[in-house]
Write a protein that holds these residues in place. Structure first.
Motif, PDB file in Angstrom:
ATOM      1  N   LYS A   2      52.772  14.377  62.662  1.00  0.00           N
ATOM      2  CA  LYS A   2      52.834  15.219  61.482  1.00  0.00           C
ATOM      3  C   LYS A   2      53.239  14.417  60.250  1.00  0.00           C
ATOM      4  O   LYS A   2      54.132  13.586  60.289  1.00  0.00           O
ATOM      5  CB  LYS A   2      53.839  16.349  61.696  1.00  0.00           C
ATOM      6  CG  LYS A   2      53.450  17.352  62.763  1.00  0.00           C
ATOM      7  CD  LYS A   2      54.323  18.588  62.720  1.00  0.00           C
ATOM      8  CE  LYS A   2      55.785  18.288  62.962  1.00  0.00           C
ATOM      9  NZ  LYS A   2      56.591  19.513  63.026  1.00  0.00           N
ATOM     10  N   LYS A   3      52.574  14.701  59.120  1.00  0.00           N
ATOM     11  CA  LYS A   3      52.947  14.060  57.865  1.00  0.00           C
ATOM     12  C   LYS A   3      54.282  14.592  57.359  1.00  0.00           C
ATOM     13  O   LYS A   3      55.051  13.877  56.729  1.00  0.00           O
ATOM     14  CB  LYS A   3      51.854  14.323  56.810  1.00  0.00           C
ATOM     15  CG  LYS A   3      50.568  13.574  57.060  1.00  0.00           C
ATOM     16  CD  LYS A   3      49.422  14.125  56.235  1.00  0.00           C
ATOM     17  CE  LYS A   3      49.768  14.273  54.766  1.00  0.00           C
ATOM     18  NZ  LYS A   3      48.588  14.768  53.995  1.00  0.00           N
ATOM     19  N   ALA A 170      58.306  11.663  54.856  1.00  0.00           N
ATOM     20  CA  ALA A 170      57.908  12.796  55.689  1.00  0.00           C
ATOM     21  C   ALA A 170      58.785  14.010  55.419  1.00  0.00           C
ATOM     22  O   ALA A 170      58.900  14.907  56.257  1.00  0.00           O
ATOM     23  CB  ALA A 170      57.972  12.420  57.170  1.00  0.00           C
ATOM     24  N   ALA A 171      59.402  14.039  54.232  1.00  0.00           N
ATOM     25  CA  ALA A 171      60.321  15.126  53.892  1.00  0.00           C
ATOM     26  C   ALA A 171      59.851  15.863  52.646  1.00  0.00           C
ATOM     27  O   ALA A 171      59.144  15.317  51.794  1.00  0.00           O
ATOM     28  CB  ALA A 171      61.725  14.577  53.683  1.00  0.00           C
ATOM     29  N   MET A 172      60.295  17.106  52.526  1.00  0.00           N
ATOM     30  CA  MET A 172      59.978  17.960  51.389  1.00  0.00           C
ATOM     31  C   MET A 172      61.266  18.630  50.920  1.00  0.00           C
ATOM     32  O   MET A 172      62.086  19.058  51.733  1.00  0.00           O
ATOM     33  CB  MET A 172      58.966  19.041  51.812  1.00  0.00           C
ATOM     34  CG  MET A 172      58.794  20.194  50.821  1.00  0.00           C
ATOM     35  SD  MET A 172      57.848  21.562  51.555  1.00  0.00           S
ATOM     36  CE  MET A 172      56.211  20.855  51.567  1.00  0.00           C
ATOM     37  N   GLY A 189      60.552   9.566  47.041  1.00  0.00           N
ATOM     38  CA  GLY A 189      59.401   9.367  47.919  1.00  0.00           C
ATOM     39  C   GLY A 189      59.027  10.565  48.748  1.00  0.00           C
ATOM     40  O   GLY A 189      58.141  10.483  49.609  1.00  0.00           O
ATOM     41  N   SER A 190      59.678  11.713  48.517  1.00  0.00           N
ATOM     42  CA  SER A 190      59.394  12.935  49.269  1.00  0.00           C
ATOM     43  C   SER A 190      58.469  13.841  48.469  1.00  0.00           C
ATOM     44  O   SER A 190      58.102  13.545  47.340  1.00  0.00           O
ATOM     45  CB  SER A 190      60.703  13.676  49.567  1.00  0.00           C
ATOM     46  OG  SER A 190      61.608  12.859  50.276  1.00  0.00           O
ATOM     47  N   TRP A 191      58.106  14.970  49.068  1.00  0.00           N
ATOM     48  CA  TRP A 191      57.439  16.028  48.312  1.00  0.00           C
ATOM     49  C   TRP A 191      58.498  16.830  47.574  1.00  0.00           C
ATOM     50  O   TRP A 191      59.627  16.980  48.048  1.00  0.00           O
ATOM     51  CB  TRP A 191      56.678  16.968  49.245  1.00  0.00           C
ATOM     52  CG  TRP A 191      55.336  16.463  49.696  1.00  0.00           C
ATOM     53  CD1 TRP A 191      54.166  16.466  49.005  1.00  0.00           C
ATOM     54  CD2 TRP A 191      55.032  15.899  50.984  1.00  0.00           C
ATOM     55  NE1 TRP A 191      53.152  15.933  49.761  1.00  0.00           N
ATOM     56  CE2 TRP A 191      53.647  15.576  50.981  1.00  0.00           C
ATOM     57  CE3 TRP A 191      55.783  15.630  52.119  1.00  0.00           C
ATOM     58  CZ2 TRP A 191      53.020  15.004  52.069  1.00  0.00           C
ATOM     59  CZ3 TRP A 191      55.169  15.060  53.212  1.00  0.00           C
ATOM     60  CH2 TRP A 191      53.785  14.749  53.183  1.00  0.00           C
ATOM     61  N   LYS A 229      49.049  23.239  55.055  1.00  0.00           N
ATOM     62  CA  LYS A 229      48.098  22.393  54.325  1.00  0.00           C
ATOM     63  C   LYS A 229      48.481  20.918  54.371  1.00  0.00           C
ATOM     64  O   LYS A 229      47.601  20.047  54.389  1.00  0.00           O
ATOM     65  CB  LYS A 229      48.021  22.894  52.875  1.00  0.00           C
ATOM     66  CG  LYS A 229      47.103  22.084  51.983  1.00  0.00           C
ATOM     67  CD  LYS A 229      47.145  22.646  50.569  1.00  0.00           C
ATOM     68  CE  LYS A 229      46.323  21.801  49.617  1.00  0.00           C
ATOM     69  NZ  LYS A 229      46.395  22.313  48.222  1.00  0.00           N
ATOM     70  N   LEU A 230      49.786  20.652  54.412  1.00  0.00           N
ATOM     71  CA  LEU A 230      50.267  19.269  54.368  1.00  0.00           C
ATOM     72  C   LEU A 230      50.337  18.606  55.741  1.00  0.00           C
ATOM     73  O   LEU A 230      50.684  17.433  55.848  1.00  0.00           O
ATOM     74  CB  LEU A 230      51.642  19.215  53.705  1.00  0.00           C
ATOM     75  CG  LEU A 230      51.677  19.601  52.227  1.00  0.00           C
ATOM     76  CD1 LEU A 230      53.112  19.566  51.703  1.00  0.00           C
ATOM     77  CD2 LEU A 230      50.788  18.681  51.399  1.00  0.00           C
ATOM     78  N   GLN A 231      50.020  19.345  56.798  1.00  0.00           N
ATOM     79  CA  GLN A 231      50.091  18.742  58.149  1.00  0.00           C
ATOM     80  C   GLN A 231      48.897  17.824  58.402  1.00  0.00           C
ATOM     81  O   GLN A 231      47.841  18.014  57.863  1.00  0.00           O
ATOM     82  CB  GLN A 231      50.148  19.847  59.205  1.00  0.00           C
ATOM     83  CG  GLN A 231      51.370  20.723  59.106  1.00  0.00           C
ATOM     84  CD  GLN A 231      52.664  19.924  59.084  1.00  0.00           C
ATOM     85  OE1 GLN A 231      52.732  18.795  59.510  1.00  0.00           O
ATOM     86  NE2 GLN A 231      53.719  20.511  58.574  1.00  0.00           N
TER      87      GLN A 231
END
Length: 231
Positions: A2-3, A170-172, A189-191, A229-231
């Motif tokens: 997983k992204k 890989a974090a939001m 560097g995250s969403w 959507k982000l996976q």
């Protein structure tokens, strides 16, 4: 693979109401000092005091209460009655004791993503007050970690998300503050996901970032679709 593996949530005005209580208390503050200064001027002086005092008192009700008292002393040139100071202290206590009110869609959104992602609550403010609000919310058991921090900077998210599986990339981070929740998370560097609230604190204003990692939702009901959507 997983992204997106870790999802961070802001608390105040993202999961539950907060700013409305500050606004109501600020109206009470203006009423108490109406014989000394116009409300608009008083608001500006209070905001100046809050900006000055963040480094000393931090974020939250206690710092706000001390800033009100300081402003009252300043605008009255030291003539503010002790009875007014007492009422300002009472107003601060009322804010600390105010019942928790969860925002629409908050519980459903957190529950939905808790099944598939590592969740962390990242919030600023007074430790005891934030812990009390989280306990009252009933959401605490859905989070894998809770971080109550003095400020939210890129280094804050690097430290917190850097410990998680997949790291910062890989974090939001989800929140209602462009300045504290969105921009620094993206810089790390995250969403960064912006969820607007009707009320906002002037000191939290910032322009949206120009980044492919920036997303804006109308409310938390749209979160599950974005995560998928982000996976």
């Amino acid at each position: 693979m997983k992204k997106l593996r870790t999802i961070g949530f802001d608390a105040d005005d993202t999961l539950w109401h907060n700013e409305r209580f500050f606004n109501l208390t600020q109206q009470r503050f203006a009423e108490l000092l109406r014989d000394y200064v116009e409300a608009d001027h008083l608001d500006a002086r209070l905001l100046e005091a809050e900006r000055r005092n963040i480094g000393h008192y931090g974020f939250g009700v206690k710092g706000f209460t001390l800033s009100m008292i300081e402003t009252a002393i300043e605008v009255t040139k030291g003539k503010v009655p002790a009875s007014v100071i007492s009422q300002l202290l009472d107003a601060g206590r009322d804010m600390l004791d105010h019942p928790m009110e969860i925002l629409p869609h908050a519980r459903e959104a957190v529950e939905a993503v808790s099944q598939s992602h590592h969740l962390v609550l990242i919030t600023k403010g007074d430790l005891l007050h934030q812990e009390r609000k989280l306990a009252q919310s009933g959401l605490g058991e859905l989070f894998d970690a809770v971080e109550i921090v003095s400020d939210k900077l890129p280094a804050t998210y690097e430290r917190i998300f850097g410990r998680m599986d997949g790291g910062v990339s890989a974090a939001m981070m989800i929140g209602n503050s462009m300045k504290s929740d969105v921009r620094p998370a993206i810089e790390a560097g995250s969403w960064g996901v912006f969820v607007p609230h009707d009320l906002g604190w002037d000191l939290e204003h910032a322009e949206p970032p120009k980044s492919s990692r920036y997303h804006a939702l109308q409310d938390l009901s749209e979160l599950s679709a974005l995560v998928a959507k982000l996976q």
